[in-house]
Design a protein around this motif. Structure first.
Motif, mmCIF file in Angstrom:
data_model
loop_
_atom_site.group_PDB
_atom_site.id
_atom_site.type_symbol
_atom_site.label_atom_id
_atom_site.label_comp_id
_atom_site.label_asym_id
_atom_site.label_seq_id
_atom_site.Cartn_x
_atom_site.Cartn_y
_atom_site.Cartn_z
ATOM 1 N N ASP A 24 2.508 -1.903 6.180
ATOM 2 C CA ASP A 24 2.570 -3.167 5.429
ATOM 3 C C ASP A 24 1.443 -3.306 4.409
ATOM 4 O OD1 ASP A 24 4.810 -3.787 6.832
ATOM 5 O OD2 ASP A 24 4.039 -5.616 7.769
ATOM 6 N N ALA A 25 0.279 -2.771 4.713
ATOM 7 C CA ALA A 25 -0.857 -2.933 3.798
ATOM 8 C C ALA A 25 -0.606 -2.225 2.468
ATOM 9 C CB ALA A 25 -2.128 -2.408 4.453
ATOM 10 N N ALA A 26 -0.004 -1.032 2.517
ATOM 11 C CA ALA A 26 0.249 -0.258 1.293
ATOM 12 C C ALA A 26 1.603 -0.590 0.670
ATOM 13 C CB ALA A 26 0.187 1.242 1.599
ATOM 14 N N PRO A 55 3.971 -3.654 0.892
ATOM 15 C CA PRO A 55 4.066 -4.998 1.463
ATOM 16 C C PRO A 55 5.477 -5.560 1.599
ATOM 17 C CG PRO A 55 3.323 -5.106 -0.817
ATOM 18 C CD PRO A 55 3.347 -3.655 -0.437
#
Length: 336
Positions: free
Chosen positions: A174-176, A178
């Motif tokens: 999710d961080a990279a 989204p």
């Protein structure tokens, strides 16, 4: 001893055998491997003509088609050992037919494993996608997700995502990437907004496919993620009926796709050269450079994980290093 007596009488058995072998005309040596080489050449060059015979014979042979090279090599080795010109010619014909079929793939720049020369830059022009059957029993979902991010993908499609493992995948991806959508056991992560997503019903009994619309560079992109039914080799033959019905249904779904640019990612449980893939390859172009076998991960024998496209520039494809899954991840890079 009379003049007409056998000159090798009383000689050791090995000497007699060697004498008999030398007495055979060279063009009669190695007849069995010569026939095998010619049959292999015919089966390689005419693989589309090989009938299924009600047991999936043609489909099974095409699934193993790249491995026909082993037969050609074996025939050539036998020819060298037996000093058999006929077998050498047959092996050379089989090798030449194989080279015509697969030589362009080997020369296309695809690597067996790892990124193309120069690596894959983060961001920038173009689109990098990854598809991976992560295995429902994957003991390290977070580690698997981190391995996929090593190529800085813009899209990641996963198959066999369980409810239990989903938080681990999301915690890394999710961080990279989204923007995320999931349907049943398939999921998609995207660097770009996903404006529409829904389950794609190609097999009413299973929830293993989805369609999403991604606002990618260059305009809207329809992204399909699918995991089709498995096949089995049984006493009755190559059991492909369930998978083939899924392929036909997926092809019909693509007929109704309104967007010009399309990506299909997933585990299709059919080898890249299998005639069964025709409902898709008649509508989309396979992104394929190199042989890129993806299954089983411990000793890959076939490419059953695929990237197919419409309306996108030609791609380089490659497999990533093994994760905790029984499949290798497959990556593709598309130009701007």
């Amino acid at each position: 001893m009379s003049a007409g007596a056998d000159a090798t009488a009383g000689a050791p058995e090995g000497v007699e055998r060697a004498a008999r072998w030398r007495s055979v005309p060279r063009w009669r040596r190695g007849r069995v491997p010569a026939v095998l080489g010619l049959l292999t050449a015919l089966a390689l060059g005419g693989h589309r003509l090989l009938p299924d015979l009600g047991v999936g014979l043609g489909s099974l042979w095409e699934s193993a088609l790249p491995w026909g090279a082993l037969v050609a090599v074996a025939v050539l080795l036998c020819a060298a050992l037996r000093r058999a010109p006929a077998a050498a010619c047959a092996g050379a014909v089989a090798a030449a037919v194989w080279a015509v079929l697969f030589g362009p793939l080997l020369l296309s720049g695809g690597a067996a494993s790892g990124a193309p020369a120069g690596g894959v830059p983060a961001g920038g022009a173009g689109l990098t996608v990854v598809t991976h059957n992560v295995n429902a029993h994957n003991p390290d979902p977070a580690g698997t997700a981190r391995a996929l991010l090593a190529v800085h993908p813009d899209l990641v499609a996963l198959e066999e995502v369980t409810d239990t493992a989903l938080p681990a995948y999301r915690g890394v991806l999710d961080a990279a990437l989204p923007h995320h959508t999931r349907s049943g056991t398939v999921a998609l992560w995207s660097r770009y907004p996903v404006t529409e997503a829904r389950r794609l019903v190609i097999d009413p009994g299973w929830n293993r496919s989805l369609r999403a619309e991604v606002q990618a560079p260059g305009g809207p992109l329809a992204v399909y993620v699918a995991h089709l039914a498995s096949v089995r080799v049984t006493a009755a033959g190559f059991a492909t009926g369930h998978r083939d019905r899924d392929l036909a249904a997926l092809g019909s779904a693509l007929d109704g796709e309104p967007l010009r640019r399309v990506l299909l990612l997933g585990d299709l449980n059919t080898a890249a050269d299998d005639r069964a893939l025709a409902p898709l390859t008649g509508r989309l172009a396979p992104a394929r450079t190199g042989l890129g076998f993806t299954w089983p991960a411990a000793f890959p024998l076939a490419r059953i994980d695929h990237v197919l496209t419409r309306g996108l520039p030609a791609a380089a494809t490659w497999t990533l290093p093994a994760t905790a899954s029984d499949h290798l991840p497959l990556a593709a890079r598309f130009g701007a």
